[in-house]
Design a protein around this motif. Sequence first.
Motif, PDB file in Angstrom:
ATOM      1  N   ILE B 112      86.455  56.983  25.916  1.00 17.94           N
ATOM      2  CA  ILE B 112      87.929  56.851  25.263  1.00 17.94           C
ATOM      3  C   ILE B 112      88.890  56.539  26.646  1.00 17.94           C
ATOM      4  O   ILE B 112      88.591  57.324  27.646  1.00 17.94           O
ATOM      5  N   THR B 113      89.718  55.615  26.256  1.00 17.55           N
ATOM      6  CA  THR B 113      90.587  55.050  27.183  1.00 17.55           C
ATOM      7  C   THR B 113      92.005  55.806  27.084  1.00 17.55           C
ATOM      8  O   THR B 113      92.089  56.228  25.848  1.00 17.55           O
ATOM      9  N   PRO B 114      92.684  56.040  27.872  1.00 13.00           N
ATOM     10  CA  PRO B 114      93.876  56.719  27.795  1.00 13.00           C
ATOM     11  C   PRO B 114      94.994  55.987  26.849  1.00 13.00           C
ATOM     12  O   PRO B 114      95.361  56.551  25.944  1.00 13.00           O
ATOM     13  N   ALA B 115      94.809  54.583  26.490  1.00 13.25           N
ATOM     14  CA  ALA B 115      95.613  54.017  25.829  1.00 13.25           C
ATOM     15  C   ALA B 115      95.177  54.269  24.298  1.00 13.25           C
ATOM     16  O   ALA B 115      95.791  54.309  23.434  1.00 13.25           O
ATOM     17  N   GLU B 116      93.790  54.124  24.133  1.00 16.02           N
ATOM     18  CA  GLU B 116      93.200  54.498  22.923  1.00 16.02           C
ATOM     19  C   GLU B 116      93.500  55.927  22.526  1.00 16.02           C
ATOM     20  O   GLU B 116      93.881  56.355  21.323  1.00 16.02           O
ATOM     21  N   LEU B 117      93.315  56.951  23.434  1.00 17.05           N
ATOM     22  CA  LEU B 117      93.971  58.092  22.961  1.00 17.05           C
ATOM     23  C   LEU B 117      95.464  58.173  22.500  1.00 17.05           C
ATOM     24  O   LEU B 117      95.759  58.843  21.583  1.00 17.05           O
ATOM     25  N   ALA B 118      96.194  57.669  23.332  1.00 22.02           N
ATOM     26  CA  ALA B 118      97.757  57.616  23.082  1.00 22.02           C
ATOM     27  C   ALA B 118      97.813  57.027  21.285  1.00 22.02           C
ATOM     28  O   ALA B 118      98.578  57.366  20.565  1.00 22.02           O
ATOM     29  N   HIS B 119      97.199  55.777  21.378  1.00 23.74           N
ATOM     30  CA  HIS B 119      97.246  55.232  20.141  1.00 23.74           C
ATOM     31  C   HIS B 119      96.689  56.245  18.815  1.00 23.74           C
ATOM     32  O   HIS B 119      97.446  56.370  17.755  1.00 23.74           O
ATOM     33  N   GLU B 121      96.888  59.510  18.957  1.00 24.04           N
ATOM     34  CA  GLU B 121      97.840  60.462  18.793  1.00 24.04           C
ATOM     35  C   GLU B 121      98.835  59.995  17.944  1.00 24.04           C
ATOM     36  O   GLU B 121      99.531  60.568  17.242  1.00 24.04           O
ATOM     37  N   ALA B 122      99.407  58.631  18.031  1.00 26.99           N
ATOM     38  CA  ALA B 122     100.460  58.001  17.402  1.00 26.99           C
ATOM     39  C   ALA B 122     100.056  57.915  16.056  1.00 26.99           C
ATOM     40  O   ALA B 122     101.035  58.681  14.810  1.00 26.99           O
ATOM     41  N   ILE B 123      98.860  57.800  15.327  1.00 24.20           N
ATOM     42  CA  ILE B 123      98.395  57.649  14.202  1.00 24.20           C
ATOM     43  C   ILE B 123      98.520  59.171  13.614  1.00 24.20           C
ATOM     44  O   ILE B 123      98.986  59.283  12.469  1.00 24.20           O
ATOM     45  N   HIS B 124      97.900  60.135  14.411  1.00 24.79           N
ATOM     46  CA  HIS B 124      97.934  61.476  13.756  1.00 24.79           C
ATOM     47  C   HIS B 124      99.249  61.815  13.526  1.00 24.79           C
ATOM     48  O   HIS B 124      99.385  62.697  12.772  1.00 24.79           O
ATOM     49  N   MET B 197      90.067  69.108  20.362  1.00 19.84           N
ATOM     50  CA  MET B 197      88.941  68.995  20.920  1.00 19.84           C
ATOM     51  C   MET B 197      88.920  67.579  21.796  1.00 19.84           C
ATOM     52  O   MET B 197      88.341  67.847  22.885  1.00 19.84           O
ATOM     53  N   LEU B 198      89.348  66.501  21.126  1.00 18.61           N
ATOM     54  CA  LEU B 198      89.637  65.249  21.996  1.00 18.61           C
ATOM     55  C   LEU B 198      90.211  65.379  23.221  1.00 18.61           C
ATOM     56  O   LEU B 198      89.689  65.004  24.337  1.00 18.61           O
ATOM     57  N   ARG B 199      91.565  66.130  23.221  1.00 26.59           N
ATOM     58  CA  ARG B 199      92.183  66.318  24.264  1.00 26.59           C
ATOM     59  C   ARG B 199      91.429  66.973  25.479  1.00 26.59           C
ATOM     60  O   ARG B 199      91.739  66.821  26.777  1.00 26.59           O
ATOM     61  N   ALA B 200      90.749  67.909  25.065  1.00 29.74           N
ATOM     62  CA  ALA B 200      90.127  68.627  25.888  1.00 29.74           C
ATOM     63  C   ALA B 200      88.775  67.998  26.353  1.00 29.74           C
ATOM     64  O   ALA B 200      88.269  68.577  27.439  1.00 29.74           O
ATOM     65  N   GLY B 201      88.367  67.348  25.850  1.00 28.17           N
ATOM     66  CA  GLY B 201      87.127  66.636  26.134  1.00 28.17           C
ATOM     67  C   GLY B 201      86.021  67.410  25.935  1.00 28.17           C
ATOM     68  O   GLY B 201      85.003  67.149  26.431  1.00 28.17           O
ATOM     69  N   ALA B 202      86.050  68.182  24.684  1.00 26.96           N
ATOM     70  CA  ALA B 202      85.076  68.990  24.692  1.00 26.96           C
ATOM     71  C   ALA B 202      84.150  67.916  23.592  1.00 26.96           C
ATOM     72  O   ALA B 202      84.178  68.194  22.257  1.00 26.96           O
TER      73      ALA B 202
END
Lengths: 230, 230
Positions: B112-119, B121-124, B197-202
């Motif tokens: 996952i890229t940072p941009a995708e993670l941010a996206h 997060e926004a949906i969440h 878990m996603l933020r932690a990369g677990a």
Amino acid sequence: MSGGSTLTLDAATDTERPILHTQVIDELRGIITRGELAEGKRVPEAALCERLGVSRTPLREALKVLAAEGFVELRPNRGAVVVPIDGDAVAALFELKGAIEHMIGLTLPERITPAELAHIEAIHQRLKACQQRLDAPAYTLGNHAFHAALAAAIHNDAVVQTYSTLQQKILRARLAINEDPSQLARSVEEHEGIMAMLRAGAARDLAFRLEEHNRRTGEAILAQLRMTAE
Amino acid sequence: MSGGSTLTLDAATDTERPILHTQVIDELRGIITRGELAEGKRVPEAALCERLGVSRTPLREALKVLAAEGFVELRPNRGAVVVPIDGDAVAALFELKGAIEHMIGLTLPERITPAELAHIEAIHQRLKACQQRLDAPAYTLGNHAFHAALAAAIHNDAVVQTYSTLQQKILRARLAINEDPSQLARSVEEHEGIMAMLRAGAARDLAFRLEEHNRRTGEAILAQLRMTAE
DNA sequence: GCCGGAGAAAATGAATGCAAAATTGGGATC
DNA sequence: GATCCCAATTTTGCATTCATTTTCTCCGGC
């Protein structure tokens, strides 16, 4: 100019009349799978109509379906092109298949019937014979039957459907390369391990071996593909 | 298939003419998904033509595609019927989706890229808002976007395609029932864990939570489905 | 010599037409 | 009264036709 395919009067056997568009779908998919249509090149409908002996209506219906399946791409007003199958696409297919193989392994022991197990054993024996006489084409076919039978035995229609689609696309890559005969021996050996775990009902081990088998096969095909792509 | 009407430099003034059969496919799939066509009942082509305002050719092309996707069944010379979506079918879809969710979780942290993670997060955050005002319809849509974004972030076209198809079929079952509002709270809670878990990369924990989330959601929908089916 | 555009040819998208198959309705028979 | 059979209508499958759109070609201009 009908290529003589309108044979509706099949007196001997009361076979169902052939639904043309279905036949065309299979034939076209076979042509694409066998690499008989250049990737990315424009193919006029008229030429395909003549080749298949049908008019444009069933041909266009078939193209729509194959576009949905991902074998061709339809560009509005500009015809259909065969979707190229590159290394990345093959890698993606094997990765997805790996996830399904894992799930198949986990659930298979608790769902497979004795009859299905016997059927799979029989295919396995046939495959060993193919390997011993180094009959690679027959092995490839039998190998697909082997894994399709495993998938079918978990009794999940969605899985069977998806698995079949994946196999069809992977077959395209397989036919595009000359498979190394030494891979047959590896494959049979791994199948032996898979069968052992299946007979023992060891779900987790079976899942692991199926996934590994998929991974190794994928890597072998990818290596060949990237080599011949040079 | 993503709902992108954004790019494609369309001439501003021209009323763009999207290929008819594509529109028909989407409209018909929507009609079926929303349950506006009785399952298993015969639907004459002429009636559908009139309803959609097209001639038979594009309609029949669309039916062929929807048959390949598994939404309708084409019986030779006897018309198309909407494939019924029963409990077993839904269970099979969720089981297959579970395997894919597991794989997504395993591979997501490394891709996952940072941009995708941010996206994501926004949906969440949007989803949490929907849940707080108990907007179930908006939540269902956003929920699909959330999981589709997760699937897209592993950068595997085969997975994205397959996942999208599964979601579309599951949506049919979802719209056929009245989703229990209490499920929204459970869903958000599980999403919180997934995000952590996603933020932690677990990877392994993420895979486990995604699979569990899928399993619980499937069981909730199945329970509702089997209840209303009585 | 190279580029651009008008016209011709060809290809695609969709509608209509036609033959075969299936469904329906009616009537005769039991 | 029910059942079976056969013709009329409806519906499907495919071919053909028509209308745009694209591509090719050739000609003139720069």
